[in-house]
Write a protein that holds these residues in place. Sequence first.
Motif, PDB file in Angstrom:
ATOM      1  N   PRO A   1       0.793  -1.580   0.043  1.00 52.29           N
ATOM      2  CA  PRO A   1      -0.659  -0.095   0.206  1.00 52.29           C
ATOM      3  C   PRO A   1       0.969   1.729   0.167  1.00 52.29           C
ATOM      4  CG  PRO A   1      -0.084  -1.294   1.870  1.00 52.29           C
ATOM      5  CD  PRO A   1       0.498  -2.100   1.146  1.00 52.29           C
ATOM      6  N   ALA A   2       2.091   1.377   0.573  1.00 56.27           N
ATOM      7  CA  ALA A   2       2.602   2.277   0.892  1.00 56.27           C
ATOM      8  C   ALA A   2       3.171   2.964  -0.563  1.00 56.27           C
ATOM      9  CB  ALA A   2       4.309   2.413   1.244  1.00 56.27           C
TER      10      ALA A   2
ATOM     11  N   LEU B   1       5.651  16.799   9.316  1.00 51.93           N
ATOM     12  CA  LEU B   1       6.838  17.756  10.088  1.00 51.93           C
ATOM     13  C   LEU B   1       7.388  16.566  10.228  1.00 51.93           C
ATOM     14  CD1 LEU B   1       8.936  19.994  10.806  1.00 51.93           C
ATOM     15  CD2 LEU B   1       8.231  18.924  13.088  1.00 51.93           C
ATOM     16  N   SER B   2       6.611  15.191  10.376  1.00 44.68           N
ATOM     17  CA  SER B   2       6.835  13.371  10.425  1.00 44.68           C
ATOM     18  C   SER B   2       7.891  12.962   9.326  1.00 44.68           C
ATOM     19  CB  SER B   2       6.297  13.058  11.380  1.00 44.68           C
ATOM     20  OG  SER B   2       5.476  12.419  10.634  1.00 44.68           O
ATOM     21  N   LEU B   3       6.639  14.081   8.386  1.00 41.83           N
ATOM     22  CA  LEU B   3       7.982  13.060   6.778  1.00 41.83           C
ATOM     23  C   LEU B   3       9.449  13.562   6.684  1.00 41.83           C
ATOM     24  CD1 LEU B   3       3.985  14.060   4.560  1.00 41.83           C
ATOM     25  CD2 LEU B   3       5.138  11.735   5.734  1.00 41.83           C
ATOM     26  N   TRP B   4       9.255  15.011   6.852  1.00 39.19           N
ATOM     27  CA  TRP B   4      11.254  15.764   6.885  1.00 39.19           C
ATOM     28  C   TRP B   4      11.739  14.405   7.303  1.00 39.19           C
ATOM     29  CZ3 TRP B   4      11.403  18.212   2.663  1.00 39.19           C
ATOM     30  CH2 TRP B   4      10.021  18.978   2.066  1.00 39.19           C
ATOM     31  N   ILE B   5      11.167  14.469   8.520  1.00 38.10           N
ATOM     32  CA  ILE B   5      12.136  13.874   9.845  1.00 38.10           C
ATOM     33  C   ILE B   5      12.570  12.098   9.692  1.00 38.10           C
ATOM     34  CG2 ILE B   5      12.682  13.658  11.627  1.00 38.10           C
ATOM     35  CD1 ILE B   5      11.272  16.848  12.492  1.00 38.10           C
ATOM     36  N   VAL B   6      11.055  11.451   9.932  1.00 30.88           N
ATOM     37  CA  VAL B   6      11.184   9.891  10.418  1.00 30.88           C
ATOM     38  C   VAL B   6      11.722   9.731   9.025  1.00 30.88           C
ATOM     39  CG1 VAL B   6       9.798   8.748  11.273  1.00 30.88           C
ATOM     40  CG2 VAL B   6       9.437  10.368  11.905  1.00 30.88           C
TER      41      VAL B   6
ATOM     42  N   ARG C   1      15.139   5.802   5.355  1.00 32.15           N
ATOM     43  CA  ARG C   1      14.796   7.115   4.024  1.00 32.15           C
ATOM     44  C   ARG C   1      13.666   8.234   4.578  1.00 32.15           C
ATOM     45  NH1 ARG C   1      16.349   8.170  -1.629  1.00 32.15           N
ATOM     46  NH2 ARG C   1      15.167   9.920  -1.280  1.00 32.15           N
ATOM     47  N   THR C   2      13.464   8.822   4.208  1.00 34.10           N
ATOM     48  CA  THR C   2      12.307   9.560   4.459  1.00 34.10           C
ATOM     49  C   THR C   2      11.665   9.573   3.161  1.00 34.10           C
ATOM     50  OG1 THR C   2      13.358  11.641   4.198  1.00 34.10           O
ATOM     51  CG2 THR C   2      12.748  11.591   5.968  1.00 34.10           C
ATOM     52  N   VAL C   3      10.669   9.287   3.376  1.00 31.56           N
ATOM     53  CA  VAL C   3       9.284   9.373   2.066  1.00 31.56           C
ATOM     54  C   VAL C   3       9.512  10.463   0.261  1.00 31.56           C
ATOM     55  CG1 VAL C   3       7.597   8.848   4.116  1.00 31.56           C
ATOM     56  CG2 VAL C   3       8.090  11.314   2.529  1.00 31.56           C
ATOM     57  N   ALA C   4       9.092   9.925  -0.539  1.00 30.64           N
ATOM     58  CA  ALA C   4       9.697  10.478  -1.895  1.00 30.64           C
ATOM     59  C   ALA C   4       9.512  12.441  -1.568  1.00 30.64           C
ATOM     60  CB  ALA C   4       8.634  10.821  -2.837  1.00 30.64           C
ATOM     61  N   SER C   5       9.928  13.110  -1.644  1.00 28.79           N
ATOM     62  CA  SER C   5      10.039  14.806  -1.548  1.00 28.79           C
ATOM     63  C   SER C   5       8.576  15.287  -2.650  1.00 28.79           C
ATOM     64  CB  SER C   5      11.257  15.440  -2.370  1.00 28.79           C
ATOM     65  OG  SER C   5      11.276  14.940  -4.222  1.00 28.79           O
ATOM     66  N   THR C   6       8.199  14.019  -3.662  1.00 29.12           N
ATOM     67  CA  THR C   6       7.025  14.134  -4.134  1.00 29.12           C
ATOM     68  C   THR C   6       5.502  14.373  -3.198  1.00 29.12           C
ATOM     69  OG1 THR C   6       7.182  12.807  -4.643  1.00 29.12           O
ATOM     70  CG2 THR C   6       7.823  14.318  -7.000  1.00 29.12           C
ATOM     71  N   THR C   7       5.706  13.439  -2.321  1.00 30.59           N
ATOM     72  CA  THR C   7       5.108  13.456  -1.397  1.00 30.59           C
ATOM     73  C   THR C   7       4.918  14.686  -0.987  1.00 30.59           C
ATOM     74  OG1 THR C   7       4.780  10.952  -1.656  1.00 30.59           O
ATOM     75  CG2 THR C   7       3.887  11.629   0.527  1.00 30.59           C
ATOM     76  N   LYS C   8       5.806  15.048   0.203  1.00 30.95           N
ATOM     77  CA  LYS C   8       6.508  15.856   1.219  1.00 30.95           C
ATOM     78  C   LYS C   8       6.090  17.016   0.894  1.00 30.95           C
ATOM     79  CE  LYS C   8      10.752  15.218   1.633  1.00 30.95           C
ATOM     80  NZ  LYS C   8      12.185  14.097   2.237  1.00 30.95           N
TER      81      LYS C   8
END
Lengths: 641, 259
Positions: free
Chosen positions: A78-79, A223-228, A246-253
């Motif tokens: 799903p991710a 914020l957690s998208l950028w850190i966790v 890694r953190t999630v894709a930049s097209t998401t965050k």
Amino acid sequence: MSEESGVALESATEDDIDDQPMLKPEEPSLPPGEWVQKNLFSSVFNSVLTILTIVVMAFAVRGLLNYIFSEERVWSAPATNARLILTFAYPESQYARVWVTVGLLAVLAGTSIGLWAQWAGVSAKKLCFWSMNLGSGILLAIVLTQPGVHRDAAGEVLRDADSAVLRKSFATAMSDRLVWWIVGLAFIGAGLLAWNWLGEMRRRTIRVPSSALIFGSLGLIILSLWIVNYGHYAFSDGEFIAISGRTVASTTKQPWTVMWLILVGSFFLGRRISQSQRAVSVKGLMNLAWLLSPFIIYWVILRDPSIDYSHVWTTDLPIFLAFAIGGGAILWLLSYPGIGEAGRLAGVGLVVVAIFQFAAAFTGWYPMLQKARISFVVLALVGLAASNFSGERSQRVRFVGVWVVLMALLHYFATVMNSPATVDVVSENFTGGLTVTLFVTALTLMISFPLGVVLALGRTSSLPIFRIMSTAYIESIRGVPLITILFFFSNILPLFLPDGMDIAEFAAIILGYSLFSAAYLAENVRGGLQAIRRGQYEAADALGLTSPQRTSFIVLPQALRISIPPLVGQVIGTFKETSLIAIIGGFDLLRIGNQVIPAQTQFLGIKRENLLIVAAMYWLITFAISKYSMRLERRLGVGER
Amino acid sequence: MSFSDAHSPISDDLASRRDMIVCDNVNKWYGDFQALKDVSATIKEQEVVVVLGPSGSGKSTWIRCINRLEVHQKGMIAVDGVELSNDLRNIEKIRSEVGMVFQQFNLFPHLTVIDNITLAPRWVRKLPKSDADARARALLDRVGIPEQADKYPGQLSGGQQQRVAIARALAMEPNVMLFDEPTSALDPEMIKEVLDVMKGLAESGMTMMVVTHEMGFAREVADRIIFMEEGEIVEVGTPEHFFTDPTEDRTKLFLSQIL
Ligand SMILES: Nc1ncnc2c1ncn2[C@@H]1O[C@H](COP(=O)(O)OP(=O)(O)O)[C@@H](O)[C@H]1O
Ligand SMILES: [Mg+2]
């Protein structure tokens, strides 16, 4: 007798003298030990029940936790497919349109919250409890979840001779979860500290604004998208990318961060406006914007229609002008205060012509643009109601003005819907995933709600013809399964339509849902109508209100308030029933989780994870709707008439 | 027995006035049960008539026939020269000129006090909002609760609610006011405030027809008292005649029970 009144007098004067705001006494709360004894262990029987329940619940929670955190789960399915679940296969190159949509909704939501919300806020005391509960929940989860497995250097699960997985010892597992111990204890500690620090102030209700809490927690999540390190999962040009750690894709965050800023910015804008002079007119505009938003988002933003302008100049615009000007003139006349019986007659005449020319469409009698036909029907209906809007000049001007705007919108959307889409998507239904679920729900409600109200009024009408027609409609729809109606509208209806009349599948589906939902809504509204006391009708009659006025100002507003709980039940039902779209060939949320993702080569057969996520999404939205309805009920004072 | 009986002398002053309500041999049945039997009466402009009678005698039925909340089957009712018929516009016109106050107030619970009062003037009389508001506030002043304009009916006491109901009826500037036991649902300490408003209204020259059990009010304010029993008018007379020297036995019996 005299003694009694003396007492009453005394207490009254006491109140008058002591007009200092009294400190509300702290709610009598038992110490935890006593509370537990009184509520959970008051008798042998209750103690047994309590213990049994705790054991059963512990097992259930443990099962769920073990399931979620099991080494067999492939949460990357799903991710990776998050976009597919939300918007189906909307083309990558045009994805900005989706973000414009989300941005628009963020503006609407933020502004509306700022304008309307009168949230009491959450008391500091409650926040302390929440924090402690959350911390305890985390600790409980740490203890209950079974120990993890041993893995080799390549990350493969180690197994024993019988190929059963090898689990770590309980002690190792607990020490592995050190970070979570700290997090859990930190929440409990923070709650306790704040509790003590509040001290005497607990008695005064210190409230934290709900808006701050909601936007704050949303902000923390983003914020957690950028850190966790949630892991970077994506399909890019059909290629599967999975980089954990890694953190999630930049097209998401990045876009989500922008959306949060827009949301909060609009909230403050709404707040500003709510204190200004223009608040009332802006509120009206916002309502209109909400009503129009599904149409604009779906047909204009997401479809990006290519409009044939030569056709617009030669056909669309002239028809619009004819109805705006000609229709406006007719309505201006019909709303003339002294027109009397002639006005009602003319209105009825218009309706007769409208019905006639609509019937003519089905027999193919004379050709006429669909748009013009529909406009004429609308004109006839508005003309019938015109006498209610008669009055002084300014009132009539406003009435005709609303008509022109209505025509402009109707003709604009008719043109847009008839223009081909330029965005190239795979599904015939144009869009899918959560998007289609939400749009079908929104449009269904917008169509079925007025229809349901009309049906309910018809069923309770004193005119037998209306009563019979409404009852027949409601009972026949309620006797047929929804799925049958959907099949009918998606497959069979197009065959019945006369030549030159065409209906897009998406529109057919929405029509099916709407007609179905309207029958149930009608029954809910009827329940509300029957609860209105006779005195209300009599009071309205005694004042000389006409029966349409009585219905729209006195009866319906009260009936709808009473029927909020069942109406919300129906809204939630419609929302969940959109999952049937999968059966008639659409790509809704459920089908993507259940069929599309498990068919991908990378995630062959992976189903449970997606279904769990989809279920969680359904639940979250449903829960939000029912929470909102509870607030609405309280604010409108249902039940305390 | 009709009111033009020897026992109900009408002063010359009254006789010369306009007929506001005329009932001529009105009969009404609920199924087989006859609720009104040949009821005839004429109420003149600016007259205050109190209708008395035991419970179930048809007082409400009669008063509700006058603005057609109930439909009579035989006889004639005319209000201000317009005869009641089945014509819808006729009924709406009469209703907007006859104010009615109910025992149970029947305020609209979802509207504020001011909206309760301005609704009909705005939508039936087509009054601009500002004018309707001004009129409503003046009326609230008159019934003594100017400060309650923005509250909801549920937030008011019974007496206040009934006064709002009176203001609501008055906002249509009616020629006649009908009251059906306006104080019967009120706690004793609130009755007076409502009766005072009604007294003021009577003094201002309003034509009123009042069903009530408040004998003090009847004695003090009524020009005439009509006594009903079992759907019939038994006796008509001035308060003085009625309370000191009633002719009919049934009237005497009723008075002995109630006083
Ligand atoms: N809707 C109705 N259906 C049948 N009977 C009714 C109805 N309304 C009133 N009645 C009967 O008519 C009689 C007169 O009632 P009503 O006018 O309310 O009396 P009052 O107001 O004097 O107490 C009573 O016997 C009552 O039972
Ligand atoms: Mg009665």
